[in-house]
Design a protein around this motif. Sequence first.
Motif, PDB file in Angstrom:
ATOM      1  N   GLU A 385       0.821  -1.213   0.000  1.00 50.02           N
ATOM      2  CA  GLU A 385       0.000   0.000   0.000  1.00 50.02           C
ATOM      3  C   GLU A 385       0.854   1.262   0.000  1.00 50.02           C
ATOM      4  OE1 GLU A 385      -2.173   0.527   3.587  1.00 50.02           O
ATOM      5  OE2 GLU A 385      -0.608  -0.404   4.850  1.00 50.02           O
ATOM      6  N   PHE A 386       2.166   1.074   0.055  1.00 49.78           N
ATOM      7  CA  PHE A 386       3.083   2.218   0.107  1.00 49.78           C
ATOM      8  C   PHE A 386       3.811   2.422  -1.210  1.00 49.78           C
ATOM      9  CE2 PHE A 386       2.967   0.460   4.473  1.00 49.78           C
ATOM     10  CZ  PHE A 386       2.315   1.507   5.086  1.00 49.78           C
ATOM     11  N   ALA A 387       3.247   1.940  -2.303  1.00 50.23           N
ATOM     12  CA  ALA A 387       3.866   2.104  -3.618  1.00 50.23           C
ATOM     13  C   ALA A 387       2.789   2.195  -4.677  1.00 50.23           C
ATOM     14  CB  ALA A 387       4.822   0.948  -3.921  1.00 50.23           C
ATOM     15  N   VAL A 388       3.095   2.904  -5.749  1.00 51.84           N
ATOM     16  CA  VAL A 388       2.222   3.009  -6.903  1.00 51.84           C
ATOM     17  C   VAL A 388       3.087   2.862  -8.153  1.00 51.84           C
ATOM     18  CG1 VAL A 388       2.401   5.534  -6.953  1.00 51.84           C
ATOM     19  CG2 VAL A 388       0.475   4.406  -8.073  1.00 51.84           C
ATOM     20  N   VAL A 389       2.589   2.110  -9.115  1.00 56.49           N
ATOM     21  CA  VAL A 389       3.349   1.818 -10.343  1.00 56.49           C
ATOM     22  C   VAL A 389       2.595   2.393 -11.526  1.00 56.49           C
ATOM     23  CG1 VAL A 389       4.357   0.024 -11.793  1.00 56.49           C
ATOM     24  CG2 VAL A 389       4.276  -0.279  -9.306  1.00 56.49           C
ATOM     25  N   VAL A 390       3.325   3.125 -12.369  1.00 52.37           N
ATOM     26  CA  VAL A 390       2.769   3.645 -13.614  1.00 52.37           C
ATOM     27  C   VAL A 390       3.505   2.955 -14.757  1.00 52.37           C
ATOM     28  CG1 VAL A 390       2.317   5.686 -15.007  1.00 52.37           C
ATOM     29  CG2 VAL A 390       2.331   5.879 -12.505  1.00 52.37           C
ATOM     30  N   GLU A 391       2.782   2.155 -15.514  1.00 54.07           N
ATOM     31  CA  GLU A 391       3.366   1.449 -16.657  1.00 54.07           C
ATOM     32  C   GLU A 391       2.939   2.143 -17.944  1.00 54.07           C
ATOM     33  OE1 GLU A 391       3.821  -3.108 -15.908  1.00 54.07           O
ATOM     34  OE2 GLU A 391       1.819  -2.526 -15.223  1.00 54.07           O
ATOM     35  N   VAL A 392       3.900   2.356 -18.816  1.00 58.19           N
ATOM     36  CA  VAL A 392       3.652   3.044 -20.082  1.00 58.19           C
ATOM     37  C   VAL A 392       3.748   2.023 -21.209  1.00 58.19           C
ATOM     38  CG1 VAL A 392       4.342   4.936 -21.591  1.00 58.19           C
ATOM     39  CG2 VAL A 392       4.674   5.138 -19.105  1.00 58.19           C
ATOM     40  N   HIS A 393       2.641   1.836 -21.929  1.00 56.39           N
ATOM     41  CA  HIS A 393       2.591   0.905 -23.053  1.00 56.39           C
ATOM     42  C   HIS A 393       2.275   1.668 -24.331  1.00 56.39           C
ATOM     43  CE1 HIS A 393       2.565  -2.254 -20.044  1.00 56.39           C
ATOM     44  NE2 HIS A 393       1.458  -1.724 -19.484  1.00 56.39           N
ATOM     45  N   ALA A 394       2.500   0.970 -25.445  1.00 56.13           N
ATOM     46  CA  ALA A 394       2.106   1.549 -26.735  1.00 56.13           C
ATOM     47  C   ALA A 394       0.591   1.559 -26.828  1.00 56.13           C
ATOM     48  CB  ALA A 394       2.723   0.764 -27.876  1.00 56.13           C
ATOM     49  N   ALA A 395       0.038   2.648 -27.289  1.00 58.40           N
ATOM     50  CA  ALA A 395      -1.418   2.775 -27.384  1.00 58.40           C
ATOM     51  C   ALA A 395      -1.969   1.883 -28.478  1.00 58.40           C
ATOM     52  CB  ALA A 395      -1.799   4.234 -27.662  1.00 58.40           C
ATOM     53  N   PRO A 396      -3.189   1.360 -28.321  1.00 61.00           N
ATOM     54  CA  PRO A 396      -3.817   0.560 -29.391  1.00 61.00           C
ATOM     55  C   PRO A 396      -3.951   1.380 -30.670  1.00 61.00           C
ATOM     56  CG  PRO A 396      -5.035   0.368 -27.317  1.00 61.00           C
ATOM     57  CD  PRO A 396      -4.037   1.459 -27.123  1.00 61.00           C
ATOM     58  N   ARG A 397      -3.964   0.689 -31.799  1.00 63.66           N
ATOM     59  CA  ARG A 397      -4.051   1.377 -33.087  1.00 63.66           C
ATOM     60  C   ARG A 397      -5.333   2.208 -33.204  1.00 63.66           C
ATOM     61  NH1 ARG A 397      -0.593  -0.215 -37.077  1.00 63.66           N
ATOM     62  NH2 ARG A 397       0.792  -1.965 -36.589  1.00 63.66           N
ATOM     63  N   SER A 398      -6.396   1.743 -32.540  1.00 62.45           N
ATOM     64  CA  SER A 398      -7.677   2.438 -32.674  1.00 62.45           C
ATOM     65  C   SER A 398      -7.646   3.839 -32.059  1.00 62.45           C
ATOM     66  CB  SER A 398      -8.797   1.628 -32.020  1.00 62.45           C
ATOM     67  OG  SER A 398      -8.489   1.383 -30.652  1.00 62.45           O
ATOM     68  N   THR A 399      -6.725   4.052 -31.117  1.00 57.53           N
ATOM     69  CA  THR A 399      -6.667   5.356 -30.444  1.00 57.53           C
ATOM     70  C   THR A 399      -5.584   6.259 -30.999  1.00 57.53           C
ATOM     71  OG1 THR A 399      -5.160   4.454 -28.759  1.00 57.53           O
ATOM     72  CG2 THR A 399      -7.542   4.360 -28.307  1.00 57.53           C
ATOM     73  N   LEU A 400      -4.799   5.746 -31.947  1.00 48.81           N
ATOM     74  CA  LEU A 400      -3.720   6.570 -32.507  1.00 48.81           C
ATOM     75  C   LEU A 400      -4.289   7.659 -33.400  1.00 48.81           C
ATOM     76  CD1 LEU A 400      -1.057   3.855 -33.445  1.00 48.81           C
ATOM     77  CD2 LEU A 400      -1.048   5.391 -31.464  1.00 48.81           C
ATOM     78  N   LEU A 401      -3.630   8.817 -33.375  1.00 48.55           N
ATOM     79  CA  LEU A 401      -4.034   9.923 -34.237  1.00 48.55           C
ATOM     80  C   LEU A 401      -3.572   9.667 -35.657  1.00 48.55           C
ATOM     81  CD1 LEU A 401      -3.228  13.031 -32.002  1.00 48.55           C
ATOM     82  CD2 LEU A 401      -5.457  12.026 -32.474  1.00 48.55           C
TER      83      LEU A 401
END
Length: 530
Positions: A385-401
Amino acid sequence: MNAIVALCHFCELHGPRTLFCTEVLHAPLPQGAGSGDSPGQGEQAEEEEGGIQMSGRVRAHSPAEGAGAEPGSAGPRKSDMCEVCPGREGPIFFGDEQHGFVFSHTFFIKDSLARGFQRWYSIIAIMMDRIYLISSWPFLLARVRAIIDELQGKALKVFEAEQFGCPQRAQRMNTAFTPFLHQRHGNAARSLTSLTSDDNLWACLHTSFAWLLKACGSRLTEKLLEGAPTEDTLVQMEKLADLEEESESWDNSEAEEEEKAPVLPGGADGRELTKCPTDSSLLSERGSWQPRKPTGFKSLRHMRQVLGAQSFRMLAWHVLMGNQVIWKSRDVDLVHSAFEVLRTMLPVGCVRIIPYSSQYEEAYRCNFLGLSPQVQVPAHVLSSEFAVVVEVHAAPRSTLLPAGREDEQPLSKYEFVVTSGSPVAADRVGPTILNKIEAALTNQNLSVDVVDQCLVCLKEEWMNKVKVLFKFTKVDSRPKEDTQRLLSVLGAAEEDNVKLLKFWMTGLSKTYKSHLMSTVRSPTASEARS
């Protein structure tokens, strides 16, 4: 100095009168002003000093000055501002907010034909700034006294010469008394130039008054005072001092090694000559970090828009509580920008960053940790409860501009997943400062710069609460019951607020802590506790 310096005279017939004044003019006068061509228009003398015009205005003499009076005298804009020293000679101060404030020094000039053989004069300085005038009192008193001494010295010589040639005291004893001597003899009161026998008197006075305004304005300047240094400033100064000390010790040890070992050409022994680690590794080991220009997240508001309100609140809660924030991404610049934005929510002393590491680092070493995606985080950390993780992934193709529009939203190519062993519920009250931060971020009427200033003020407010709590608990050693009452007074009795204060207490500067610890408790305080 925005003031008027004037020479005044007390007339036996008409009371106080202004003879001559010099004032500061910041704007050029209109063409033809002060030419003296029109009836009643006075003469005007101007001189340019450092971009400021010093103007001595003169007017036609009044009957009180006599037909033989000097042709130069200036009246102030407020003719009703006249005072006389309640005593004999000496300085006084008077005035009000409406008409201005006056420094006045009354003195006498010897006159063998005047009643009592002397005439009253005064030199005054008028301005609207009371504090400035009072602060200038010693300076004005010394310089005005010097001008008065010179005038009195010249008049005394004329008086003594006239008394030697024709003593007036015996003549007056044999003459019937009349109220005004100049009426009895049929002669008007003499001018100051005749009393001092100085035809250049007004030019000299104008020069002296002009210098007085110039010098008095130069000796005092207004400065914006920011008050005592903040805790962030003290911590930054301490870190800089530690950095310089370590750098000096490293240089000394390196110099000793060079004296002991022969110098080999680069690569001759299979090693590089540079033994000192890079700046980034040094900073990582010390737990401090030099911020880089963000290339990903631009502000807290931007991060909230990208992560979403719920994920941002969870992340911000862990940041404020002092829990470890782990950011996993291949984009090093993105991690740097994220930490640069998140660190603004904490005092400088509470920030310990390892910007990017090839292995997991324990929470006691850093509360901001950047990792590559391949690094494995221990299971107990992921469930903590004393940690938070932020994972960065490649966005799905459907959400790409579409192609060509990536510059509009450069972070749209990423997907951010925020997880923690203690997720923060949306309906949880949370620390007070978090709610105020979110209120500022959601207020679109506030610009990013204004939000930044709000954040500075909020941090300073809560650091003041931390200082009070530290003094109360660590220095005075009060019992828990008193501490709980204090927290209620501070408006921080809730659980999250208490945890936040305890974490922020670790960010207090060593200077502040040592100052409080070295303070001797007063006997009355000890008796009150007992």
